[in-house]
Design a protein around this motif. Structure first.
Motif, mmCIF file in Angstrom:
data_model
loop_
_atom_site.group_PDB
_atom_site.id
_atom_site.type_symbol
_atom_site.label_atom_id
_atom_site.label_comp_id
_atom_site.label_asym_id
_atom_site.label_seq_id
_atom_site.Cartn_x
_atom_site.Cartn_y
_atom_site.Cartn_z
ATOM 1 N N PRO A 164 48.338 25.268 41.302
ATOM 2 C CA PRO A 164 48.280 24.660 42.418
ATOM 3 C C PRO A 164 48.967 25.305 43.269
ATOM 4 N N GLY A 165 50.137 26.319 42.737
ATOM 5 C CA GLY A 165 51.099 27.074 43.456
ATOM 6 C C GLY A 165 52.375 26.244 43.817
ATOM 7 N N ILE A 166 53.266 26.766 44.155
ATOM 8 C CA ILE A 166 54.774 26.250 44.702
ATOM 9 C C ILE A 166 54.902 26.199 46.069
ATOM 10 N N ALA A 167 55.323 25.300 46.662
ATOM 11 C CA ALA A 167 55.659 25.031 48.047
ATOM 12 C C ALA A 167 57.097 26.064 48.237
ATOM 13 N N GLU A 168 57.026 26.712 49.582
ATOM 14 C CA GLU A 168 58.155 27.832 49.811
ATOM 15 C C GLU A 168 59.412 27.218 49.820
ATOM 16 N N GLU A 169 59.762 26.114 50.037
ATOM 17 C CA GLU A 169 61.126 25.463 50.187
ATOM 18 C C GLU A 169 61.378 25.058 48.695
ATOM 19 N N SER A 170 60.443 25.030 47.741
ATOM 20 C CA SER A 170 60.809 24.544 46.396
ATOM 21 C C SER A 170 61.003 25.820 45.545
ATOM 22 N N ILE A 171 60.747 26.881 46.032
ATOM 23 C CA ILE A 171 61.019 28.407 45.180
ATOM 24 C C ILE A 171 62.312 28.317 44.890
#
Length: 636
Positions: free
Chosen positions: A568-575
């Motif tokens: 599903p990928g990862i949100a930018e703010e969570s990286i």
């Protein structure tokens, strides 16, 4: 009038000597005016010396004018001589009259009665000098006087003296630009008055022929002698005037220096008063000669109370006894420096309270004695701040020690836990494996599934214990690796082999894409753990039927490893949270997939311990790629 029975004698004047006498009179007048200024500007012994020297020069000038004028007069062809005693007496009268004139004219305030009395006494003194000098003449004549002309000569003498005293008092100190011309004009007027008195007195004389003789010592002076007396007098007056001029120039220079000094003093006082710190000036005797307003505000003394007081009055009693030796040592080698470097200094207020200080010392050279400028700074607030910082530092050190103790207890606890947990877990997995292998008897399919679950739970528990131990070593800075030169492609293949059953269960394609790379210096066990963590995470978050690709290739002087998934990928703010301990992107999904949140943190520490870097690229909804680099030996 000529006495009865005597025939009148007719006299004549030498014009050159007459002119010389007038010039001497004018020079004496100018000297009188100049000497008045000298005497009035002097004090003490200097004033007495200028008064005596001026009186002698002026008296001798007046007498010389009178004597030259008398020598200019000749009766017939008879040589004129002079009585020595009376001639000397006339000179003394002239000097005494000059002394009186200078004394009166140099008074700070000259009232009218003083002016009139002084002029009357001076006029009669000059007239006395004249007529005593006339009486000193020795020649074959009988001398008598016209009373009216004698009276006129007295009036001229007194009037000229009053005018001379008045002008001398007004012109004794330089004023406007025309002051010099006015003084020369006044000197000419005084000289003409003196000459006028003399020649009127001479005109009052009546000579009658009568043979006379004398046994008293007499002077025989001719025209050459008269000229010599006149020129000598002029030279003496010139010397006196030059001395006065030199003294005046020195005073002008001194006055300018004094004014410059005063200006500098005003500037110094201005700076001193503007200083935000208490500042005092102390002489070589240790006495306070100057204090600024801030000293008054800080110490509680009025400024006038401190003047001429020993500087020890501003010190606590315990410091006073030894301060004199320190002060003497400073003046032996004066230089700008802090006072009592390395010592705790204190000052004492008027009310007896003490406070900590710093003192800066600067030597000063004054006109009289050396001095030291002391700038005193109240450091009470700084000391309080330092004490607060020291207390806070001690508290922090105590807290750090408590943390170190807790960390040690934690390490000990984890060591014990790891041993105590691993032992039963090994028992569980060992006996479960024996049961699964049907060593103790045959099992049905349900029993085999239960055994597999027991073994999977024990493996996850053992993995958790190992992760906790690794995390503890990382945080304590005790992580160690044991690198060895090896085939990195083979290490990757071996790490992927146990992961295939997990990927096959979810029908996920686990595809290796391994390009040839140089041998690497790596800790095989630690790198296998990194690869296992990354691939395990990819399997957990990749949906059924997805794809995971593991790529290895050389990138410059490093080997790049990438683990890409179709999850599903990862949100930018969570990286940014991924590599933090116990941090997970989506707690709900993690709970479904399992995990402690330590795998990526431990992987980051292992990669960096090898001199590499780790990171992630992800697009929400399009999968993620976790990557790390390892340096190639000899090329880093």
């Amino acid at each position: 009038m000529t006495p009865a029975g005597h025939s009148a004698a007719v006299g004549s004047y030498d014009p050159i000597l007459v002119v010389l006498s007038v010039v001497i009179a004018i020079g004496a007048g100018y000297t009188a005016l100049d000497m008045t200024g000298r005497v009035s500007l002097s004090q003490g012994l200097a004033q007495k010396l200028w008064l005596a020297g001026g009186a002698f020069a002026l008296g001798l000038g007046i007498w010389s004018m009178h004597f030259t004028g008398m020598l200019a007069f000749q009766v017939g062809t008879t040589m004129m001589t002079y009585d020595v005693a009376l001639t000397a007496a006339s000179m003394l009268v002239a000097i005494a009259a000059s002394w009186w004139a200078l004394w009166v004219a140099s008074r700070p305030i000259i009232r009218l009665r003083n002016l009139l009395a002084g002029g009357l006494l001076m006029g009669f003194g000059i007239a006395s000098m004249h007529y005593v000098g006339m009486a000193a003449m020795r020649m074959p004549t009988v001398l008598s006087y016209d009373p009216w002309l004698v009276a006129a000569s007295l009036v001229i003498a007194v009037g000229g003296s009053i005018a001379a005293l008045w002008m001398a008092s007004r012109l004794r100190i330089p004023g406007s630009m025309g002051w010099a011309a006015l003084r020369i004009g006044s000197a000419a007027l005084v000289g003409l008055a003196i000459s006028g008195m003399h020649y009127v007195g001479m005109a009052a004389a009546r000579f009658s022929l009568e043979p006379t003789s004398t046994t008293a010592p007499v002077l025989n002076v001719g025209n050459v002698g008269a000229a010599a007396i006149g020129m000598g007098t002029l030279i003496m007056l010139l010397i006196v005037l030059l001395s006065s001029y030199r003294q005046r120039m020195e005073e002008v220079v001194s006055l300018k220096s004094f004014e410059t000094l005063k200006k500098a003093e005003r500037q110094f006082r201005g700076i001193l008063e503007a200083s935000p710190d208490p500042t005092i000036l102390v002489d070589s005797e240790g006495r306070i000669t100057l204090a600024n307003p801030q000293t008054e505000a800080v110490f509680g003394y009025r400024q006038e109370e401190l003047l001429d007081q020993p500087v020890e009055v501003l010190m606590p009693e315990r410091f006073r006894a030894g301060h004199g030796s320190y002060l003497g040592a400073f003046f032996m080698a004066p230089r700008m420096r802090p006072m009592g470097s390395g010592l705790e200094l204190a000052a004492q207020r008027k009310d007896g309270t003490e406070f900590p200080i710093e003192v800066s010392l600067s030597p000063l050279e004054t006109n009289e004695h050396p001095a030291v400028l002391a700038v005193i700074r109240d450091i009470t607030e700084r000391k309080q701040a330092e004490a607060a910082i020291a207390q806070r530092t001690a508290e922090l050190e105590e807290a750090n020690e408590a943390l170190r103790t807790a960390d040690r207890y934690k390490d000990e606890f984890l060591s014990v836990i790891s041993h105590e947990l691993r032992t039963p877990l090994n028992f569980i997995t060992g006996f479960a494996s024996i049961l699964d292998d049907e060593v103790a008897g045959s099992l049905n399919e349900v029993q085999h599934s239960y055994i597999q679950k027991i073994m999977g739970g024990a493996d996850r528990m053992l993995e958790l214990v190992n992760n906790l131990l690794d995390m503890s070593r990382i945080q304590a800075g005790k992580l160690q690796i044991e690198p060895d030169l090896g085939d990195y492609g083979a290490i990757v293949e071996e790490a992927l082999a146990p992961m295939r059953p997990l990927s096959d269960q979810k029908e996920i394609a686990l595809v290796p894409d391994l390009a040839p790379v140089p041998p690497l210096m790596v800790d095989e066990r630690r790198l296998t753990q990194v690869l296992t963590n990354l691939v395990d995470n990819a399997i957990k978050f990749t949906p059924q039927g997805g794809r995971i690709t593991v790529r290895v290739r050389q990138d410059g002087d490093h080997v790049l490893t990438e683990v890409s998934d179709t999850g599903p990928g990862i949100a930018e703010e969570s990286i940014s949270k991924l590599f933090r301990p116990f941090s997970q992107v989506d707690m709900s999904s993690t709970r479904r997939a399992g995990g402690t949140g330590l795998g990526l943190t431990i992987s980051k520490a292992f990669v960096e311990a090898h001199g590499g870097q780790i990171g992630v690229r992800s697009v929400l909804g399009a999968g993620s790629t976790f990557w790390f680099t390892l340096p190639i030996p000899g090329e880093e």
